[in-house]
Design a protein around this motif. Sequence first.
Motif, short mmCIF file in Angstrom:
data_model
loop_
_atom_site.label_atom_id
_atom_site.label_comp_id
_atom_site.label_asym_id
_atom_site.label_seq_id
_atom_site.Cartn_x
_atom_site.Cartn_y
_atom_site.Cartn_z
N VAL A 93 0.82 -1.20 0.00
CA VAL A 93 0.00 0.00 0.00
C VAL A 93 0.86 1.26 0.00
O VAL A 93 0.49 2.28 -0.58
N ASP A 94 2.04 1.20 0.60
CA ASP A 94 2.91 2.38 0.62
C ASP A 94 3.38 2.76 -0.78
O ASP A 94 3.65 3.92 -1.06
N ALA A 95 3.51 1.75 -1.64
CA ALA A 95 3.98 2.03 -2.99
C ALA A 95 2.85 2.50 -3.91
O ALA A 95 3.08 3.22 -4.87
N CYS A 96 1.62 2.08 -3.61
CA CYS A 96 0.47 2.33 -4.49
C CYS A 96 0.31 3.82 -4.79
O CYS A 96 0.46 4.66 -3.91
N VAL A 97 0.04 4.14 -6.07
CA VAL A 97 -0.22 5.52 -6.44
C VAL A 97 -1.68 5.74 -6.85
O VAL A 97 -2.04 6.79 -7.38
N GLY A 98 -2.50 4.72 -6.61
CA GLY A 98 -3.94 4.89 -6.75
C GLY A 98 -4.44 5.09 -8.16
O GLY A 98 -5.48 5.70 -8.38
N ALA A 99 -3.72 4.59 -9.15
CA ALA A 99 -4.14 4.81 -10.53
C ALA A 99 -5.31 3.91 -10.92
O ALA A 99 -5.93 4.10 -11.96
N GLY A 100 -5.59 2.90 -10.10
CA GLY A 100 -6.79 2.10 -10.33
C GLY A 100 -6.69 1.06 -11.44
O GLY A 100 -7.69 0.44 -11.81
N GLY A 148 -8.15 6.23 -1.74
CA GLY A 148 -7.94 5.70 -3.09
C GLY A 148 -6.88 4.61 -3.18
O GLY A 148 -6.56 4.12 -4.27
N MET A 149 -6.33 4.19 -2.04
CA MET A 149 -5.27 3.18 -2.09
C MET A 149 -5.85 1.77 -2.29
O MET A 149 -7.01 1.51 -1.98
N CYS A 199 0.20 -2.49 -13.00
CA CYS A 199 0.42 -1.57 -11.88
C CYS A 199 1.67 -0.72 -12.12
O CYS A 199 2.77 -1.24 -12.27
N PRO A 200 1.50 0.62 -12.16
CA PRO A 200 2.64 1.50 -12.47
C PRO A 200 3.61 1.63 -11.31
O PRO A 200 4.68 2.23 -11.46
N ALA A 201 3.24 1.10 -10.15
CA ALA A 201 4.07 1.30 -8.96
C ALA A 201 4.66 -0.01 -8.46
O ALA A 201 5.26 -0.05 -7.39
N LEU A 202 4.49 -1.08 -9.22
CA LEU A 202 4.95 -2.42 -8.82
C LEU A 202 4.47 -2.74 -7.39
O LEU A 202 5.20 -3.31 -6.59
#
Lengths: 64, 414
Positions: A7-14, A31-32, A55-58
Motif C-alpha cells: 500500500v505504501d507504494a500504491c499511487v492509486g491509478a486504479g 484511493g489506495m 500496476c505502475p508502482a509495482l
Amino acid sequence: MKVRIDVDACVGAGQCVLAAPDVFDQRDEDGMVVLLLEEPPAELEAATEHAALLCPALAIVVDR
Amino acid sequence: MSETTVDTPADLATFPTARDSGCPFDPPAEYAELRAQEGTPALACPVGVDARVVSRYADVRAMLGDPNLSSHAAPSTHVVAGGLLDRPVAPGSLLNMDGPGHARLRRLLTPEFTVKRIQAMRPYVQGLVDDHLDALLARTGPVDLVADFALPIPSLVICELLGVDYADRDRFQEQTAVLIGTNSDPAALEQANLEVVGFMTQLVLTKLAAPGDDLLGRLIVRARESGQELSVEELVTLGITLLIAGHETTANMIGLSTLALLRQPGQLAALRADPGLAGTAVDEMLRYLSIVQFGVLRQATGDLTIGDETIRAGEWLVAVLSAGNRDESVFPDPDRIDLKREATAHLAFGYGIHQCLGQQLARVELQEVFARLHQRIPTLRLAVPFEEIEFKNDALVYGVRALPVTWDREEDDR
Ligand code: HEM
Ligand code: SF4
C-alpha cells in the motif's frame, strides 16, 4: 496463487481495479489499493497477473 | 536543429521530432532506429542539453519506475528551445514534484479519481456527449468537430469535477478554449491566462469559505482533517494543473482519433456495429496515437540502471512514450490500428509515480465519445480533403487544429 500488495507504494491509478475487480478495490478515503482475495481462484489468476503487470508502482506481487 | 546530418542509426545526434514517414499518425521514423540501437544514446535536445533517450517499452517502464528521478522540469521541456530547466517548482504543481511532497499531494487527490468515483460520473459524461451531438445534428453545413465537440466536452467535465457554478461555465469554457487552442494570438493567450488564473483563484476562495460536495471542497476538508491544510496558492496551481492536464489531452485525443478512424473504414465499421468495442478501442487509440508526442523528461538524482547501462546522477533522460508504444516485441504489428487489441498496458499515460491521475476519467470520456459519435452520426466524414487537415507538429500534445466534418442529412436523401 498468492497475492501481496504494498500500500505504501500504491499511487492509486486504479489499473488493478479495472483489470481484476473481484480481486482488487480502492479505499474510499484515500484511493489506495485493497486486496479482496489473497488467493484468487483459478479463473481469476490471469486477470490478477494482468493487474500486477499493469500496476505502475509495482505494488502488486504475485507468488505462484 | 544542429548541423549534424549523418543519419545512420549509430550516429543519430539530435533528438528527432519531425514526423517524416508520410503518415501523420506515425511518430518520427528515427524512433524505430532508436529502439533497434543498443543502449540509451545521449542526444542533443532543442532545450540545449543532451539527454539519454529511452525508447524500448521495457526500458521506458524501468526508467519511469525508478525512484532516482526528478520531474522538476516540466514534462516535455526537452523539445522547447529556450525552455527553462531550472524553474522553481510552484507549490501544488503535482507534475513537477518529487518524493514525499509529491506522494502527500497525490494521496490527498487520489480518492477523487478512483475507478468507483469516476464510474459515478459516467451518466453525466453520457448526457454531455449526447447534448453536444444533438446540437451538432441540428446544424446545417459542415462543423468543426474540434471547436464544437472535442474542446467543450472535456472542459465541461472539469467544470463538473471542480464544482464550477453552471452560470459561470460558458465563460470558463471560452477562456480555456483560447488558452488551449493553438490558433490564438499571443495577446489573447495572455489575456485568457490571466482570466483563468483569476477565475480559479475566485473558485478556490469560494470553496475555502464554504467547501461543497465537489473535488475542491472535499479536497479542502480532507487536507484540513489530516492536518495538511493546503494554501490558496497550492489549490489554485492544482486546479489549473487539472484543467490543463485534463482538457488539452482529452480534446486532442477526441479530434485526432476521430480523424484516424475515419481513415480506417474497416475498423470504424466494426466500432459502429458494436459500440461495446469502445473499451479496448480507446486504449488502442491511446497507444497508437501517443499524443504526449515527445515523451517525458526527467533528471537522475542518483545512479540508475536501464538495460545494461548505468545512468549517472545529474544526467537528463527522456522516456519516449510514443516509441515504447510502437515496440513490436510488446505490440505485434505496432503501426496497425486494431481496435480489439489488448493494449491497456500502453505507455500513453506514462508509468511510475506520475502515471496519469486522470486516466480513468479520460477513458470514460473517450469511451462515451467513441460509442456515441459514430452511432448517432453513422455517415460522419471529412468536409475537406485529408491533405488540408493541419496537425500540431510542434505542440507538446499532438492533435489536429480543426476537423471540418459533415454527414448525410435527411434533406439530402430526399
Ligand atoms: C487522453 C487523455 C490524457 C493523456 C494522454 C494524459 C497523459 C498523461 C501523462 C503522460 C502523464 C504523466 C506525465 C509525466 O510522467 O511527467 C499525465 C499525468 C497527469 N494527468 Fe493526464 N492525461 C490525460 C487525461 C487527463 C485527465 C482527464 C486528467 C484530470 C482531470 C489528467 C490529470 C493528470 C494529472 C493531475 C497528472 C499528474 C500526475 C502526477 O504527477 O502524479 N490527465 N497525464
Ligand atoms: S494498479 Fe497499483 S498503483 Fe494502481 S491502485 Fe492498483 S496497486 Fe495501486
